[in-house]
Design an enzyme around this catalytic site. Structure first.
Site, PDB file in Angstrom:
ATOM      1  N   ASP A 308       0.939  -1.128   0.083  1.00 28.82           N
ATOM      2  CA  ASP A 308      -0.046  -0.137   0.094  1.00 28.82           C
ATOM      3  C   ASP A 308       0.973   1.067   0.079  1.00 28.82           C
ATOM      4  O   ASP A 308       1.981   1.210   0.254  1.00 28.82           O
ATOM      5  CB  ASP A 308      -0.848  -0.163   1.257  1.00 28.82           C
ATOM      6  CG  ASP A 308      -1.917  -1.084   1.034  1.00 28.82           C
ATOM      7  OD1 ASP A 308      -2.198  -1.516   0.280  1.00 28.82           O
ATOM      8  OD2 ASP A 308      -2.555  -1.479   2.278  1.00 28.82           O
ATOM      9  N   TYR A 377       6.086  -9.607   7.771  1.00 27.77           N
ATOM     10  CA  TYR A 377       5.561  -8.063   8.319  1.00 27.77           C
ATOM     11  C   TYR A 377       6.202  -7.553   9.576  1.00 27.77           C
ATOM     12  O   TYR A 377       6.164  -8.707  10.364  1.00 27.77           O
ATOM     13  CB  TYR A 377       4.250  -7.820   8.051  1.00 27.77           C
ATOM     14  CG  TYR A 377       3.597  -8.156   6.663  1.00 27.77           C
ATOM     15  CD1 TYR A 377       3.516  -6.961   5.780  1.00 27.77           C
ATOM     16  CD2 TYR A 377       3.123  -9.320   6.252  1.00 27.77           C
ATOM     17  CE1 TYR A 377       2.995  -7.180   4.397  1.00 27.77           C
ATOM     18  CE2 TYR A 377       2.556  -9.478   4.979  1.00 27.77           C
ATOM     19  CZ  TYR A 377       2.580  -8.499   4.051  1.00 27.77           C
ATOM     20  OH  TYR A 377       2.137  -8.541   2.800  1.00 27.77           O
ATOM     21  N   TYR A 450      -4.710  -9.442   3.948  1.00 27.37           N
ATOM     22  CA  TYR A 450      -4.650  -8.006   3.929  1.00 27.37           C
ATOM     23  C   TYR A 450      -4.225  -7.805   5.759  1.00 27.37           C
ATOM     24  O   TYR A 450      -5.132  -8.289   6.422  1.00 27.37           O
ATOM     25  CB  TYR A 450      -5.984  -7.487   3.868  1.00 27.37           C
ATOM     26  CG  TYR A 450      -6.444  -7.666   2.290  1.00 27.37           C
ATOM     27  CD1 TYR A 450      -5.910  -6.554   1.402  1.00 27.37           C
ATOM     28  CD2 TYR A 450      -7.260  -8.381   1.828  1.00 27.37           C
ATOM     29  CE1 TYR A 450      -6.243  -6.508   0.168  1.00 27.37           C
ATOM     30  CE2 TYR A 450      -7.555  -8.737   0.541  1.00 27.37           C
ATOM     31  CZ  TYR A 450      -6.985  -7.460  -0.387  1.00 27.37           C
ATOM     32  OH  TYR A 450      -7.440  -7.546  -1.670  1.00 27.37           O
TER      33      TYR A 450
END
Ligand SMILES: [Zn+2]
Length: 501
Positions: A308, A377, A450
């Site tokens: 993103d 992440y 997501y």
């Protein structure tokens, strides 16, 4: 049918030596020393008939003009080769720095008609027992171009033959083409009448000629009503109509790190207005693509997933590749690659490394298996209250678990609504030292998860979520990609190799 008889007959029809060898079904190297090949095949030809290398300096004006071959229209003559090489050298050829070349020659249809006419002629002369209905008596022109012209052009230009190399598109024309095609149209109407009135007239094409125009499908007598058998003599040879070059498709791969939380992946345009000034794609294409191409808009940028706008990508970075059509060159030195890496670094928004030219086949690494890849992440998250030991313990998960994730509301305008299962492989959490409400969560997940929604749960649209696991609201403040499970492209240290280019 003896070879000598065949050659004598072809000779009487004005067929050149090279084409005579085509009718003897000669293969590659046999066209190089033609005299020897004729000897081996027991055919007597007078030596002076066989063209030799032209010695420069001789007065070409005094040379008697050789008659033009009725089957190849001079395609295999020395004159034509000279003209072709000169034409290529006069084109933008020097602009390209490609090791390999491939010729794509578009021939007038009259050439195909002439081969068929000669096929009929040989059948009449030697009988259908000697000259088959289904199998052409000669090495087809297209194949002969590969066997004869390709090696000569490659040698003269100092290039290698490479099917993926720079393509030299050559279009040839001949003065008889218009008349012959007009006759062909009439012949086609007579030979292959449309089966029904409503059926559209079949377009005459090279493909149609190849498929339908054979003695097994077309009678010689009918053919002869429109076009002569054997092919008629001509006064002028084939001419070059145009030469167009198309550089090879080059793939340049590397890994990028995204250092900015205000940078989109590709140009972000909404209702014709740019939302963000730049993008990863544009920065890389601008600094890398320009070395290879004058038309950056034709370059395709691909990466193994994307972030993103507000997510950084750190660690080893994300693999990407540029697909560059019509490239001026097919390689770059370590120095050039290093210079490009530095130019991108200067933007301060993106950094690239491991830049290299890769074979096209390797693109599959980026295009396939995306779903199976693991992504690593690090998320900075905030609680409404100070973290407790219980919360910390709940967020140390070493065994994988599955979640169900509905398409997030924020992307519903461009993605269909689905509920997709995703696997979370591990969760590790620690407290931010100076703020007990802040957590640093390290996540390993299946590609395509997501992460923002995985953290806060989005009103139960992602379940379970980090929020549902601890039973408390939690929000995400910042997210970084820290690792992508793809060992491609190979590590190359352009900086260290600069002197070894
Ligand atoms: Zn010929």
């Amino acid at each position: 049918m003896k070879n000598q008889e065949l050659i004598n007959y072809l000779e009487s029809c004005g067929v050149c030596r090279v084409c005579q060898l085509r009718y003897l079904k000669a293969r590659g190297h046999e066209y190089r020393d033609m005299q020897k090949t004729f000897q081996r095949l027991d055919v007597k030809v007078t030596e002076e008939d066989v063209p030799k290398d032209d010695t420069p300096g001789e007065q070409p004006a005094k040379k008697p003009r050789l008659s033009i071959c009725s089957t190849c229209l001079g395609l295999f003559s020395k004159d034509f080769q000279t003209q072709l090489i000169a034409g290529i050298l006069q084109s933008d050829f020097a602009k390209y720095d490609s090791e390999g070349i491939v010729l794509a020659i578009s021939l007038p249809m009259t050439l195909q008609l002439r081969q068929l006419s000669m096929w009929f002629a040989l059948q009449r002369k030697f009988g259908r027992a000697s000259v088959d209905d289904n199998c052409a008596p000669d090495v087809p022109i297209k194949e002969a171009v590969k066997l004869i012209l390709h090696p000569i052009v490659c040698a003269q230009l100092g290039k290698e033959y490479d099917a993926n190399g720079m393509m030299i598109n050559i279009e040839l024309r001949h003065s008889t083409e218009t008349d012959d095609v007009a006759k062909l149209v009439e012949l086609n109407r007579a030979a292959f009448p449309a089966k029904a009135a409503h059926q559209k007239r079949i377009e005459i094409s090279r493909g149609l000629l190849e498929k339908q125009y054979q003695p097994s499908r077309l009678k010689a007598d009918l053919f002869e009503k429109y076009l002569p058998i054997p092919p008629a003599a001509v006064n002028d040879p084939l001419q070059l109509q145009s030469i167009e070059l198309a550089g090879p498709l080059v793939c340049v791969a590397g890994r990028y790190r995204k250092l900015s939380r205000e940078l989109s992946h590709t140009p972000w345009v909404l209702n014709g207005q740019r939302i963000m000034e730049d993008s990863i794609e544009e920065i890389i294409v601008r600094n890398v693509g320009m070395h290879f191409s004058e038309t950056p808009e034709k370059i395709t940028f691909m990466s193994s997933g994307r972030e993103d706008v507000d997510v950084r990508c750190l660690g080893k970075g994300r693999p990407f590749v540029l697909e560059i059509p019509n490239s001026r060159c097919s390689s770059m030195t370590h120095q050039q690659a290093f210079d490009m890496e530095q130019a991108v670094d200067l933007t301060g928004k993106v950094s690239i490394h491991n830049l290299q030219v890769v074979p096209r086949e390797q693109l599959t690494h980026i295009k396939t298996g995306e779903e199976q890849k693991r992504k690593y992440y690090r998320a900075l998250c905030v609680l409404d209250e100070p973290v407790t030991l219980e919360i910390l313990q709940k967020l140390q998960i070493s065994e994988s678990f599955d979640i169900q994730q509905k398409t997030p509301i924020r992307v519903l305008h461009r993605r269909p609504l689905h509920t997709r299962p995703r696997t979370i492989f591990s969760v590790k959490t620690c407290v931010q030292r100076d703020n007990p409400r802040l957590l640093i969560i390290d996540l390993v997940s299946q590609a395509g998860t997501y992460i923002k929604e995985l953290v806060h749960g989005e009103f139960g649209r992602t379940a379970p979520s980090i929020s549902s696991i601890i039973g408390k609201p939690i929000d995400i403040l910042a997210l970084d990609v820290v690792g992508i499970d793809l060992d491609w492209p190979a590590d190359v240290n352009n900086a260290e190799n600069v002197d070894k280019c």
